[in-house]
Design a protein around this motif. Structure first.
Motif, mmCIF file in Angstrom:
data_model
loop_
_atom_site.group_PDB
_atom_site.id
_atom_site.type_symbol
_atom_site.label_atom_id
_atom_site.label_comp_id
_atom_site.label_asym_id
_atom_site.label_seq_id
_atom_site.Cartn_x
_atom_site.Cartn_y
_atom_site.Cartn_z
ATOM 1 N N UNK A 74 0.895 -1.152 0.000
ATOM 2 C CA UNK A 74 0.000 0.000 0.000
ATOM 3 C C UNK A 74 0.935 1.204 0.000
ATOM 4 N N UNK A 75 1.221 1.732 -1.175
ATOM 5 C CA UNK A 75 2.247 2.766 -1.297
ATOM 6 C C UNK A 75 3.589 2.123 -1.012
ATOM 7 N N UNK A 76 4.303 2.664 -0.035
ATOM 8 C CA UNK A 76 5.616 2.132 0.342
ATOM 9 C C UNK A 76 5.543 1.098 1.458
ATOM 10 N N UNK A 77 4.361 0.835 1.984
ATOM 11 C CA UNK A 77 4.230 -0.068 3.120
ATOM 12 C C UNK A 77 3.923 -1.492 2.660
ATOM 13 N N UNK A 78 4.849 -2.429 2.931
ATOM 14 C CA UNK A 78 4.577 -3.823 2.567
ATOM 15 C C UNK A 78 3.793 -4.555 3.660
ATOM 16 N N UNK A 79 2.975 -5.489 3.219
ATOM 17 C CA UNK A 79 2.237 -6.399 4.087
ATOM 18 C C UNK A 79 2.520 -7.794 3.551
ATOM 19 N N UNK A 80 2.960 -8.697 4.413
ATOM 20 C CA UNK A 80 3.306 -10.038 3.972
ATOM 21 C C UNK A 80 2.305 -11.031 4.554
ATOM 22 N N UNK A 81 1.675 -11.794 3.676
ATOM 23 C CA UNK A 81 0.704 -12.816 4.060
ATOM 24 C C UNK A 81 1.360 -14.186 3.908
ATOM 25 N N UNK A 82 1.315 -14.986 4.970
ATOM 26 C CA UNK A 82 1.853 -16.350 4.980
ATOM 27 C C UNK A 82 0.686 -17.311 5.150
#
Length: 178
Positions: A74-82
């Motif tokens: 989301x823009x520069x913010x990563x979100x990692x889903x495992x």
């Protein structure tokens, strides 16, 4: 001239008074997580990957994916889903791997699910992990965003549905190996 020197100090005090404490911010985030976990409403997936479908917020971009992980931005913010498809929603698999209790660690348990919220402080940022059973999501955020980020992440986690076709293929492969 005195007022010009005092003005920045007043600004810092006002901003600090408006910012939530870490405990307040994470308690609010936990409340959002608890609300979604205990809700009877389903969050419908709107995006498909090879092995599972999930809800993807409109402003999120998929920047990387493999069989078990997806990186959203989301823009520069990563979100990692495992996604560990072998673990049930009441599994403590990811939770049991927490090495550092960090600044915040809470669990939510129902008959059908085991959820947690975990945060580790890094300077002015917080590494936040949320999980339900074998599904976990992580991001790095600040106190002003932690509640919104937690709500987004738990909605994504809660919406994950394994693709039955892949489960059938796995069963077929197991039968062929025997």
């Amino acid at each position: 001239m005195k007022y010009i020197k005092i003005l920045p100090l007043v600004f810092v005090v006002v901003i600090s008074a408006c910012s939530p404490s870490a405990e307040e911010a994470f308690n609010q985030a936990e409340s959002e997580v608890r609300s979604v976990v205990l809700s009877s409403e389903d969050i419908e997936p709107n995006y498909s990957f090879d092995r599972f479908d999930t809800y993807k917020p409109e402003n999120f971009q998929v920047t990387d994916e493999n069989q078990h992980n997806v990186v959203f931005n989301d823009g520069d913010q990563p979100y990692v889903l495992f996604v560990n498809e072998f673990e049930e929603p009441n599994s403590k698999w990811f939770y049991n791997r927490i090495q550092d209790e960090g600044v915040y660690l809470r669990t939510i348990e129902t008959d059908d699910a085991f959820a947690y919220i975990h945060a580790i402080e890094h300077d002015d940022q917080y590494e936040v992990h949320l999980g339900i059973g074998g599904i976990k999501m992580s991001t790095v955020t600040n106190l002003n965003q932690v509640e919104d980020d937690a709500k987004l992440m738990i909605e994504i986690i809660s919406s994950v549905e394994q693709n039955e076709e892949d489960e059938d293929e796995d069963e077929d492969e197991d039968e062929e190996e025997e």
